[in-house]
Design a protein around this motif. Structure first.
Motif: not given
Length: 477
Positions: A281, A283-286, A290
């Motif tokens: 998670l 590197t998530s941009t949500d 997230t």
């Protein structure tokens, strides 16, 4: 034993102080010279025994010795006790004084040994050793190869025998006390070891308990090496209990740490899985979804078991690093948006000031029209920085709530149904008041005080209701 046999035993193999031998077939006489002292002849005490000073060597004068001995013309010497003569030995080819002196010296030697033994008794030397000396001296006196006050020596030996026997009893009691103390000390070691071994393994402080068990083992070895012997059966029984306690303790310790290793491995595996999800998670941009996932992961982390301290610290560092990577990226993105939204904030600050100027509401229609215009421009202005969002939205909401309240109040005042209900209620109350006034007049004509009071009370209540409804009707106008 005959006098001749005594003479052969005593004289033929007697060596004087000068190393010369006197025998029945020799004409040599004992050469004068220094005699070995009784202290020099006595056995030397062992290093562990009390140091006893050598007694003063006493020499019985011949005049005194003559009362206890007699020398015949042919050199036979006799001991006189209670009028009886006892042959002592044969000292031929010498004067009576020389023969008597020889056997007096034997008496003096025994007396000196008795004096030394008395000093050892006074110093409380080991009774076993003194018993040997006592027996040897008793044998010497029984043989009577000496001239002197032998009954006095016998009396001293009897006194010594009693004193030594008492010392033996004292030594025995002391040894028993020492043995009892040693037994109690060993029992205490075993009891404490058994107490440690009997504890619930889940509650044991293994580091301190292991150290204490080692101390008890060292104490046991020291007692075995330096302590009083307790007897093989007693020592074997105590050692069996102590060894059994140590065995149980070691078994519990091994089982505890084996289970701990298993628990640590399971906890480590569970946290490794959480770390893998956190790293996925990172590197998530949500940002919103997230962040919620990370909150769930944190709850799972807190609920999971701890691994070993070293492993747990390293695992937490990895988990925290994955979180920090995501939240740092989110913070950077939010900062960029805040920079972008700063201009929008200036527009909305002006719109908020315009909206606040509508308060208080005096012209509802104009206020509603102006507020709608402000709302349209508000939406067109776009988002503001997150730090200012709540403040700016709350300010506009306050103006909207004021307009809504004014609108609700206006509707309440102009609702036709409400007006109709109010008018009908006024008519009914006015009619009721007229009827009650007529009833009151009749009651007053007849002088009926009960009816007069009831009519007045009912009339007063109706008039209050009428005043309330009239005021409400005025508000609707």
């Amino acid at each position: 034993m005959t006098n001749s046999q005594k003479s052969d035993e005593t004289i033929n193999y007697t060596t004087d102080a000068a190393g010369q031998t006197a025998g029945s077939g020799e004409a040599a006489k004992p050469a004068p010279g220094p005699r070995p002292t009784p202290a020099a002849m006595a056995p030397k005490p062992a290093a562990s025994l009390p140091v006893v000073p050598a007694p003063v060597v006493q020499s019985t004068p011949l005049a005194e010795a003559a009362k206890w001995g007699r020398v015949s013309e042919d050199g036979h010497v006799f001991l006189l006790i209670d009028g009886d003569e006892h042959p002592v030995g044969h000292y031929p080819d010498a004067s009576a004084e020389e023969a008597l002196s020889y056997f007096v010296r034997k008496y003096d030697d025994v007396a000196a040994q008795i004096a030394l033994l008395e000093q050892r008794v006074e110093a409380k030397a080991p009774a076993a050793d003194m018993n040997k000396t006592l027996s040897h001296l008793q044998e010497q006196i029984a043989e009577r190869h000496m001239v002197g006050d032998v009954p006095a020596l016998q009396a001293r030996l009897e006194a010594l025998a009693g004193a030594i026997a008492q010392l033996q009893r004292n030594e025995k009691a002391e040894q028993e006390a020492i043995r009892a103390a040693e037994l109690a000390a060993r029992e205490a070691i075993v009891a404490e070891a058994e107490q440690i071994a009997a504890k619930d393994p889940a509650t044991v402080q293994w580091k301190s308990s292991s150290a204490r068990m080692n101390e008890l083992f060292d104490a046991w070895k020291a007692a075995q090496k330096n302590g009083v012997r307790l007897g093989r059966s007693t020592e074997d029984a105590l050692w069996k209990r102590f060894r059994s306690a140590r065995t149980v303790f070691d078994r519990h310790r091994r089982a505890y740490f084996s289970q701990l290793d298993n628990d640590n491995a399971a906890a480590k595996a569970a946290k490794e899985a959480l770390i893998a999800r956190a790293e996925e998670l990172s590197t998530s941009t949500d940002w919103g979804q997230t962040a919620a996932e990370y909150r769930h992961l944190m709850d799972e982390w807190k609920a999971s078991k701890r691994a070993s301290r070293k492993d747990d610290d390293a695992l937490w560092a990895r988990f925290r690093a994955a979180q920090d990577k995501f939240f740092s990226a989110r913070q950077a993105a939010n900062h960029a948006l805040d920079q972008e939204y700063a201009a929008n904030l200036v527009v909305k600050e002006a719109l908020l000031a315009e909206a606040q100027s509508l308060l208080p509401i005096t012209d509802l229609a104009a206020a509603k029209k102006a507020l709608q215009s402000i709302r349209d421009r508000w939406e067109e202005a776009g988002k503001v920085p997150r730090a200012d969002m709540q403040r700016i939205e709350a300010g506009l909401r306050k103006v909207e709530d004021a307009v809504k309240a004014a609108e609700d109040e206006h509707w309440r005042r102009t609702n036709p149904e409400t007006q109709a209900r109010t008018s009908s209620a006024l008519n009914q109350l006015e009619a009721a008041i007229e009827s009650l006034e007529a009833d009151l007049a009749k009651a007053e004509q007849h002088g009926d005080e009960r009816k007069i009071a009831a009519a007045r009370e009912a009339l007063e209540a109706r008039r209050q209701w009428l005043a309330t409804l009239q005021k409400a009707a005025e508000d609707f106008a």
